[in-house]
Design a protein around this motif. Structure first.
Motif, PDB file in Angstrom:
ATOM      1  N   ASP A   1       7.297  -5.343   7.487  1.00 42.01           N
ATOM      2  CA  ASP A   1       6.378  -5.842   6.468  1.00 42.01           C
ATOM      3  C   ASP A   1       6.589  -7.334   6.201  1.00 42.01           C
ATOM      4  OD1 ASP A   1       5.357  -3.327   6.300  1.00 42.01           O
ATOM      5  OD2 ASP A   1       6.326  -2.799   4.410  1.00 42.01           O
TER       6      ASP A   1
ATOM      7  N   ASN B   1       7.806   0.579   6.807  1.00 41.28           N
ATOM      8  CA  ASN B   1       6.449   0.065   7.011  1.00 41.28           C
ATOM      9  C   ASN B   1       5.506   0.706   6.010  1.00 41.28           C
ATOM     10  OD1 ASN B   1       6.841  -1.596   9.533  1.00 41.28           O
ATOM     11  ND2 ASN B   1       7.553   0.388  10.262  1.00 41.28           N
TER      12      ASN B   1
ATOM     13  N   ASP C   1       6.114  -8.440  -0.858  1.00 44.10           N
ATOM     14  CA  ASP C   1       6.120  -7.628   0.370  1.00 44.10           C
ATOM     15  C   ASP C   1       7.537  -7.458   0.925  1.00 44.10           C
ATOM     16  OD1 ASP C   1       3.315  -7.589   0.208  1.00 44.10           O
ATOM     17  OD2 ASP C   1       3.141  -9.423   1.392  1.00 44.10           O
TER      18      ASP C   1
END
Ligand SMILES: [Mg+2]
Length: 293
Positions: free
Chosen positions: A65, A93, A269
């Protein structure tokens, strides 16, 4: 078709290694004009895409990511409507699961190159961008000392909370939020803004319908537990999704502002997002052409 293929060779215990030959073969068979780059250090994917990305019809990235996060930040800084393909190869992920991207790298490569695109929303966080999660919280302050990659954000939170012996020792955040012109002030231990179906172990925080292109992100704020019983209820809620926790506040927004009484570490993220005191988050609707089916 001109394609820039950027991959992180060490992502997810060198996952890409055994697939690279197949992927490159496939791209060659499809007669793409290919530029390949294996990133050597953090921020390289971002710089590469920012500098050269607009020259390509399609940018395909492979890694975790974090790699995806960098590529999106690079793309957001170029004036181009090129397509993004993603071959997930990280240890976590989360976002790939939201998009239903296959775990099989050959299949994912086919989608990345030839798949239909969906125009997805991206979050703007002050001057940075994020694709699926921006978060602050009790554990983010120490997480980066041990690992670069924040794995499974809510699982980590639950794990952290299980280890808390006294409420008084917990780091709390005095935060003013401004949303739709309404100012609210409260004390939290954790907060996140997401655009994803799954964040770590916790699949859904609420029954809200999550869409990746509706111009809205989901906000989750967790208030400070008052005693160990409330803390246990909260941990169970995070781990098992048990009902009846009044510490967790969730709503949707396209625009929210956070003002902390002192600077707070954020993750974007899974990457370090800096330590700002004031954060403005807005949703940029339908801005990345993501190859996803
Ligand atoms: Mg959404």
């Amino acid at each position: 078709m001109k394609v820039l293929f950027v991959y992180n060779p060490v992502a997810g215990q060198l996952q890409i290694k055994s697939y690279l030959w197949n992927i490159l073969n496939f791209f060659s068979r499809e007669k793409v004009e290919l530029t390949v780059y294996a990133t050597q250090k953090s921020k390289e994917a971002y710089q590469l895409v920012k500098k050269y990305g607009a020259k390509y019809d399609r940018i395909i990235c492979s890694g975790g990511d974090g790699t995806l996060h960098e590529v999106i930040n690079g793309m957001m800084e170029t004036e181009s409507d090129n397509i993004l393909g993603y071959i997930p190869a990280g240890s976590v992920n989360d976002f790939a699961a939201s998009l239903n991207l296959p775990k099989n790298k050959n299949k994912a490569a086919e989608i990345a190159l030839k798949g239909k695109t969906k125009n997805l929303d991206v979050g703007k966080f002050n001057d940075l961008f994020f694709i699926y999660v921006a978060a602050f919280g009790v554990f983010t302050e120490v997480a980066y000392e041990t690992t670069q990659e924040m794995k499974n954000i809510l699982g980590r939170l639950a794990y952290f909370l299980q280890g808390v012996k006294s409420i008084a020792s917990m780091k709390t955040y005095q935060v003013k939020t401004i949303e739709k012109g309404i100012e609210t002030e409260d004390e939290y231990i954790f907060g996140m803004i997401t655009n994803t179906l799954s964040v770590g172990s916790l699949y859904k925080l609420s029954d809200q319908n999550v869409e990746l292109d509706d111009g809205l992100f989901e906000v989750t704020l967790i208030k400070v537990p008052h005693d160990l019983m409330e803390l246990n209820l909260l941990t169970n809620f995070l781990l098992y999704g048990k009902e009846g926790n009044n510490l967790v506040k969730t709503f949707k927004t396209d625009n929210i502002e956070f003002i902390f009484d002192e600077p707070a570490s954020w993750t974007l993220d899974g990457e370090y997002g800096g330590k700002p005191k004031e954060v403005k988050i807005e949703v940029i609707e339908k801005t990345i052409n993501f190859a996803c089916e």
